[in-house]
Design an enzyme around this catalytic site. Structure first.
Site, mmCIF file in Angstrom:
data_model
loop_
_atom_site.group_PDB
_atom_site.id
_atom_site.type_symbol
_atom_site.label_atom_id
_atom_site.label_comp_id
_atom_site.label_asym_id
_atom_site.label_seq_id
_atom_site.Cartn_x
_atom_site.Cartn_y
_atom_site.Cartn_z
ATOM 1 N N GLY A 174 0.792 -1.227 0.000
ATOM 2 C CA GLY A 174 0.000 0.000 0.000
ATOM 3 C C GLY A 174 0.822 1.274 0.000
ATOM 4 N N GLY B 126 9.602 -2.155 0.060
ATOM 5 C CA GLY B 126 10.680 -2.252 1.053
ATOM 6 C C GLY B 126 10.243 -2.154 2.501
ATOM 7 N N GLY C 86 15.865 1.530 24.448
ATOM 8 C CA GLY C 86 16.018 0.338 23.614
ATOM 9 C C GLY C 86 16.799 0.708 22.361
ATOM 10 N N GLU D 47 14.104 5.882 30.996
ATOM 11 C CA GLU D 47 13.819 4.445 30.824
ATOM 12 C C GLU D 47 13.116 3.897 32.059
ATOM 13 O OE1 GLU D 47 14.222 1.707 28.590
ATOM 14 O OE2 GLU D 47 13.473 0.566 30.300
ATOM 15 N N VAL E 291 7.094 7.094 33.040
ATOM 16 C CA VAL E 291 6.565 8.324 32.432
ATOM 17 C C VAL E 291 5.067 8.420 32.727
ATOM 18 C CG1 VAL E 291 6.114 9.500 30.251
ATOM 19 C CG2 VAL E 291 8.341 8.443 30.654
ATOM 20 N N ARG F 137 7.488 -1.832 19.513
ATOM 21 C CA ARG F 137 6.604 -1.882 18.351
ATOM 22 C C ARG F 137 5.622 -3.043 18.510
ATOM 23 N NH1 ARG F 137 7.982 1.138 14.027
ATOM 24 N NH2 ARG F 137 7.217 -0.337 12.465
ATOM 25 N N HIS G 269 46.068 -10.208 10.011
ATOM 26 C CA HIS G 269 46.555 -9.114 10.856
ATOM 27 C C HIS G 269 46.885 -7.910 9.984
ATOM 28 C CE1 HIS G 269 48.604 -7.033 14.072
ATOM 29 N NE2 HIS G 269 49.602 -6.792 13.238
HETATM 30 P P1 FAD Z 1 7.665 -4.326 7.468
HETATM 31 O O1 FAD Z 1 9.027 -3.968 7.073
HETATM 32 O O2 FAD Z 1 7.012 -3.541 8.538
HETATM 33 O O3 FAD Z 1 6.794 -4.251 6.136
HETATM 34 C C1 FAD Z 1 5.438 -4.443 6.129
HETATM 35 C C2 FAD Z 1 4.857 -3.768 4.906
HETATM 36 O O4 FAD Z 1 3.527 -4.215 4.751
HETATM 37 C C3 FAD Z 1 4.794 -2.245 4.983
HETATM 38 O O5 FAD Z 1 5.409 -1.654 3.873
HETATM 39 C C4 FAD Z 1 3.299 -1.929 4.976
HETATM 40 O O6 FAD Z 1 2.985 -0.741 4.258
HETATM 41 C C5 FAD Z 1 2.757 -3.141 4.251
HETATM 42 N N1 FAD Z 1 1.354 -3.432 4.586
HETATM 43 C C6 FAD Z 1 0.798 -3.549 5.812
HETATM 44 N N2 FAD Z 1 -0.495 -3.882 5.706
HETATM 45 C C7 FAD Z 1 -0.768 -3.952 4.384
HETATM 46 C C8 FAD Z 1 -1.929 -4.245 3.647
HETATM 47 N N3 FAD Z 1 -3.077 -4.564 4.231
HETATM 48 N N4 FAD Z 1 -1.839 -4.206 2.295
HETATM 49 C C9 FAD Z 1 -0.682 -3.882 1.660
HETATM 50 N N5 FAD Z 1 0.449 -3.613 2.320
HETATM 51 C C10 FAD Z 1 0.409 -3.659 3.665
HETATM 52 N N6 FAD Z 1 15.787 -4.245 11.958
HETATM 53 C C11 FAD Z 1 17.023 -4.710 11.728
HETATM 54 O O7 FAD Z 1 17.206 -5.928 11.575
HETATM 55 N N7 FAD Z 1 18.095 -3.860 11.616
HETATM 56 C C12 FAD Z 1 17.961 -2.540 11.782
HETATM 57 O O8 FAD Z 1 18.945 -1.801 11.680
HETATM 58 C C13 FAD Z 1 16.689 -2.015 12.050
HETATM 59 N N8 FAD Z 1 16.516 -0.695 12.204
HETATM 60 C C14 FAD Z 1 15.258 -0.216 12.437
HETATM 61 C C15 FAD Z 1 15.112 1.154 12.624
HETATM 62 C C16 FAD Z 1 13.859 1.678 12.877
HETATM 63 C C17 FAD Z 1 13.710 3.155 13.072
HETATM 64 C C18 FAD Z 1 12.719 0.818 12.906
HETATM 65 C C19 FAD Z 1 11.346 1.374 13.129
HETATM 66 C C20 FAD Z 1 12.867 -0.544 12.727
HETATM 67 C C21 FAD Z 1 14.137 -1.075 12.502
HETATM 68 N N9 FAD Z 1 14.344 -2.433 12.337
HETATM 69 C C22 FAD Z 1 15.595 -2.926 12.123
HETATM 70 C C23 FAD Z 1 13.235 -3.388 12.384
HETATM 71 C C24 FAD Z 1 12.818 -3.781 10.954
HETATM 72 O O9 FAD Z 1 12.470 -2.616 10.247
HETATM 73 C C25 FAD Z 1 11.649 -4.759 10.987
HETATM 74 O O10 FAD Z 1 11.971 -5.864 11.798
HETATM 75 C C26 FAD Z 1 11.343 -5.252 9.578
HETATM 76 O O11 FAD Z 1 11.046 -4.188 8.727
HETATM 77 C C27 FAD Z 1 10.175 -6.234 9.590
HETATM 78 O O12 FAD Z 1 9.923 -6.646 8.294
HETATM 79 P P2 FAD Z 1 8.475 -7.129 7.827
HETATM 80 O O13 FAD Z 1 8.630 -7.557 6.424
HETATM 81 O O14 FAD Z 1 7.925 -8.099 8.803
HETATM 82 O O15 FAD Z 1 7.533 -5.852 7.917
HETATM 83 P P1 NAI Z 2 12.802 -1.877 22.359
HETATM 84 O O1 NAI Z 2 11.934 -2.982 22.791
HETATM 85 O O2 NAI Z 2 14.160 -2.149 21.832
HETATM 86 O O3 NAI Z 2 13.029 -0.862 23.581
HETATM 87 C C1 NAI Z 2 11.959 -0.249 24.242
HETATM 88 C C2 NAI Z 2 12.489 0.318 25.551
HETATM 89 O O4 NAI Z 2 11.479 1.134 26.107
HETATM 90 C C3 NAI Z 2 12.804 -0.752 26.583
HETATM 91 O O5 NAI Z 2 14.036 -0.482 27.175
HETATM 92 C C4 NAI Z 2 11.652 -0.640 27.562
HETATM 93 O O6 NAI Z 2 11.999 -1.032 28.877
HETATM 94 C C5 NAI Z 2 11.353 0.837 27.473
HETATM 95 N N1 NAI Z 2 10.014 1.211 27.879
HETATM 96 C C6 NAI Z 2 8.849 0.573 27.599
HETATM 97 N N2 NAI Z 2 7.815 1.255 28.129
HETATM 98 C C7 NAI Z 2 8.337 2.341 28.738
HETATM 99 C C8 NAI Z 2 7.770 3.441 29.461
HETATM 100 N N3 NAI Z 2 6.463 3.532 29.646
HETATM 101 N N4 NAI Z 2 8.595 4.398 29.926
HETATM 102 C C9 NAI Z 2 9.945 4.319 29.734
HETATM 103 N N5 NAI Z 2 10.524 3.295 29.065
HETATM 104 C C10 NAI Z 2 9.736 2.334 28.571
HETATM 105 O O7 NAI Z 2 11.910 -1.044 21.335
HETATM 106 P P2 NAI Z 2 12.294 0.076 20.304
HETATM 107 O O8 NAI Z 2 13.590 0.697 20.642
HETATM 108 O O9 NAI Z 2 11.091 0.929 20.192
HETATM 109 O O10 NAI Z 2 12.483 -0.747 18.963
HETATM 110 C C11 NAI Z 2 11.361 -1.512 18.433
HETATM 111 C C12 NAI Z 2 11.850 -2.679 17.637
HETATM 112 O O11 NAI Z 2 12.509 -2.262 16.464
HETATM 113 C C13 NAI Z 2 12.792 -3.540 18.418
HETATM 114 O O12 NAI Z 2 12.159 -4.761 18.661
HETATM 115 C C14 NAI Z 2 13.974 -3.735 17.566
HETATM 116 O O13 NAI Z 2 14.244 -5.089 17.375
HETATM 117 C C15 NAI Z 2 13.634 -3.083 16.231
HETATM 118 N N6 NAI Z 2 14.769 -2.259 15.855
HETATM 119 C C16 NAI Z 2 15.956 -2.873 15.549
HETATM 120 C C17 NAI Z 2 17.078 -2.143 15.260
HETATM 121 C C18 NAI Z 2 18.349 -2.851 14.987
HETATM 122 O O14 NAI Z 2 18.310 -4.052 14.775
HETATM 123 N N7 NAI Z 2 19.474 -2.171 14.956
HETATM 124 C C19 NAI Z 2 17.053 -0.686 15.219
HETATM 125 C C20 NAI Z 2 15.784 -0.137 15.586
HETATM 126 C C21 NAI Z 2 14.696 -0.911 15.862
#
Ligand code: FAD
Ligand code: NAI
Length: 462
Positions: free
Chosen positions: A34, A39, A178, A199, A233, A269, A441
């Site tokens: 959508g 991606g 987190g 936190e 919070v 999330r 190395h």
């Molecule tokens: P998503 O990537 O969420 O994709 C789902 C897609 O489905 C979306 O494009 C949405 O528009 C579409 N969709 C939903 N409902 C419908 C519908 N009914 N019809 C059509 N389309 C639909 N993970 C890592 O491993 N490394 C990282 O560095 C990392 N950094 C992150 C940074 C941030 C800021 C965030 C928010 C997340 C990060 N993540 C990271 C987590 C990672 O983005 C997710 O774990 C991953 O995108 C999950 O993939 P997915 O395919 O399950 O879903």
């Molecule tokens: P997270 O689960 O990593 O961290 C959330 C943090 O918020 C925890 O430390 C928790 O104790 C705290 N928290 C929860 N409720 C709270 C409250 N009411 N007040 C204060 N603190 C509170 O979730 P985050 O950072 O939002 O990331 C979401 C997901 O996205 C993660 O599951 C992560 O795997 C994925 N992600 C992965 C990345 C990567 O692989 N580099 C980068 C960014 C996201």
């Protein structure tokens, strides 16, 4: 109306990888998305844009802190925020267009629009209803809000808003220590924002090896982030361009208020399955809103599968990808397997933090006898030359068999280094197998070998 072997709903790392794999295996495949671009969260508002901003802000940090020492003198670069955002957008576009190219190359049809499943075997997109023998739900996740806190994506933002702020804020409060909070908190801290992380728990990054988490917090504090831990919070009050965050310290119930130009809510999330019609179909869900699946990613409704953030397990792009491939291969009659014991996690701060497998805490809980091999990057020549000697590698191995059970790295390129340990674990290796493998190395990877040596008769350079 078109008829497909497989229709995948969602084109994130789970969905698009699954679609390509299905097509490679000879299945007629379509992917519904959508958004305007393919991606998913990862490429559009997650992994990729956050890494672009981490990269750019790290370059600034290097210029400000390390260039003069290397004899690179002169004024540090100033920040052109608009340009930095447009660099980030360009990186997003390159990646999302790349998926579009791969879809064309593999003959995957992109069905543009939001999909729903009116009945098993059918996917509705707009006014069109398509038939599919198999439907894979890969609809990902969305930020989970805190009760009573309104997100406007300008002053009170999720990661999505934080990736495109109008200007660099003077003060930012990050709720949640987190992955998102620390990555994006690091970005803004490097760009000059005063960042306070609030936190709920008494430590940062829950679930991480505690020794690594403590070191991580110390290093981030040294970089200028401040932490208020054990804080619940209560409210966030926002007006047009300021916000007030009120929290209670859990230890003594005292109430405190902090001001901010921007509040980033990064408290986790949750799966996104809105509008699919799963309830009417009778698809079983967990009480956390995840779609329930079996070992083959099948739901309880025949022909409907689910993968990625929408099901249980870590919310990581590579976990979603692996499940996407496995679901496709299963549908094609193969016997795939995802090893959930060897899924690495990486935080792309500086230094990076990476982990795989068990932590000391989980091993203690299980009552398992283990040994620890540790090596500091202080003993690694390359790291010292590159101003990257903060941190260490820690390998946990079975006390009797020497089999590697887990590994934790905080240090330079930790997110890349972890993979040699992942491969070793996948092959059931002992720490000695890593220790006896010749490492070039001078590389950071020598620190991994030294930690493996430390599981035996001892590291050489410590
Ligand atoms: P998503 O990537 O969420 O994709 C789902 C897609 O489905 C979306 O494009 C949405 O528009 C579409 N969709 C939903 N409902 C419908 C519908 N009914 N019809 C059509 N389309 C639909 N993970 C890592 O491993 N490394 C990282 O560095 C990392 N950094 C992150 C940074 C941030 C800021 C965030 C928010 C997340 C990060 N993540 C990271 C987590 C990672 O983005 C997710 O774990 C991953 O995108 C999950 O993939 P997915 O395919 O399950 O879903
Ligand atoms: P997270 O689960 O990593 O961290 C959330 C943090 O918020 C925890 O430390 C928790 O104790 C705290 N928290 C929860 N409720 C709270 C409250 N009411 N007040 C204060 N603190 C509170 O979730 P985050 O950072 O939002 O990331 C979401 C997901 O996205 C993660 O599951 C992560 O795997 C994925 N992600 C992965 C990345 C990567 O692989 N580099 C980068 C960014 C996201």
């Amino acid at each position: 109306m078109a008829s497909y072997d497989v229709i995948i709903i969602g084109s994130g790392p789970g969905g698009y990888v699954s679609a390509i794999r299905c097509a490679q295996l000879g299945l007629k495949t379509a992917c519904v998305e959508g958004r305007k671009t393919l991606g998913g969260t990862c490429l559009n508002v997650g992994c990729i844009p956050s890494k672009a901003l981490l990269h750019a802000s790290h370059q600034l940090h290097e210029a400000e802190h390390n260039f003069a020492e290397m004899g690179l003198k002169g004024k540090s670069p100033s920040v052109d925020w608009k340009q930095m955002l447009s660099y980030k957008d360009k990186v997003i576009a390159q990646n999302t267009q790349g998926i579009e190219f791969l879809f064309k190359k593999n003959k995957v049809d992109w069905l543009k629009g939001w999909g729903s499943i009116p009945e098993a075997g059918k996917v509705k997109v707009g006014d069109d209803v398509h038939e599919a023998k198999h439907i894979i739900v890969a609809t990902g996740s969305e930020a989970s809000a805190l009760p009573g806190i309104e997100i406007d994506e300008k002053v009170v933002v999720t990661s999505t808003g934080a990736l495109e702020l109008g200007k660099i804020p003077k003060r930012m409060v990050v709720i949640g220590a987190g992955v998102i909070g620390l990555e994006l908190g690091s970005v803004y801290s490097r760009l000059g924002t005063e960042v306070e992380v609030v936190e709920f728990l008494d430590g940062i990054t829950p679930g991480m090896d505690a020794e690594i988490a403590r070191t991580f917090q110390k290093l981030l504090t040294k970089q200028g982030l401040s932490f208020t831990l054990g804080a619940a919070v209560q409210s966030v009050e926002a007006n047009k361009n300021k916000a007030k965050v009120t929290y209670k310290l859990r230890k003594d119930d005292s109430e405190h208020t902090v001001d901010a130009d921007v509040v980033l809510v990064a408290t986790g999330r949750k799966p996104y399955t809105d509008g699919l019609g799963l309830e009417a179909l009778g698809v079983d869900m967990t009480d956390r809103g995840q779609i329930k699946t079996d070992g083959h990613y099948a739901t309880n409704v025949k022909g409907i599968y689910a993968i990625g953030d929408a099901i249980s397990g870590p919310m990581l792009a590579h976990k979603a990808e692996d499940e996407g491939m496995a679901a496709a291969e299963g549908i094609a009659g193969q016997h795939p397997h995802v090893n959930y014991g060897v899924i690495p996690g990486v935080i792309y701060t500086h230094p990076e933090v990476a982990n795989v497998g068990e932590t000391e805490e989980t091993l203690k809980e299980q009552g398992r006898a283990y040994k620890v091999g540790k090596f500091s990057f202080m003993g690694n020549g390359r790291a010292k030359a590159n101003f990257a000697a903060d941190g260490f590698v820690k390998i946990l191995a079975d006390k009797d068999t020497d089999r590697i059970l887990g590994a934790h790295i905080i240090g330079p390129m930790a997110g890349d280094l972890i993979h040699e340990i992942c491969v070793a674990m996948e092959f059931g290796a002992a720490a000695e197998d890593l220790a006896r493998t010749c490492h070039a190395h001078p590389t950071y990877s020598e620190a991994v070998r030294e930690a493996a040596l430390a599981c035996g008769d001892g590291a050489i350079h410590s």
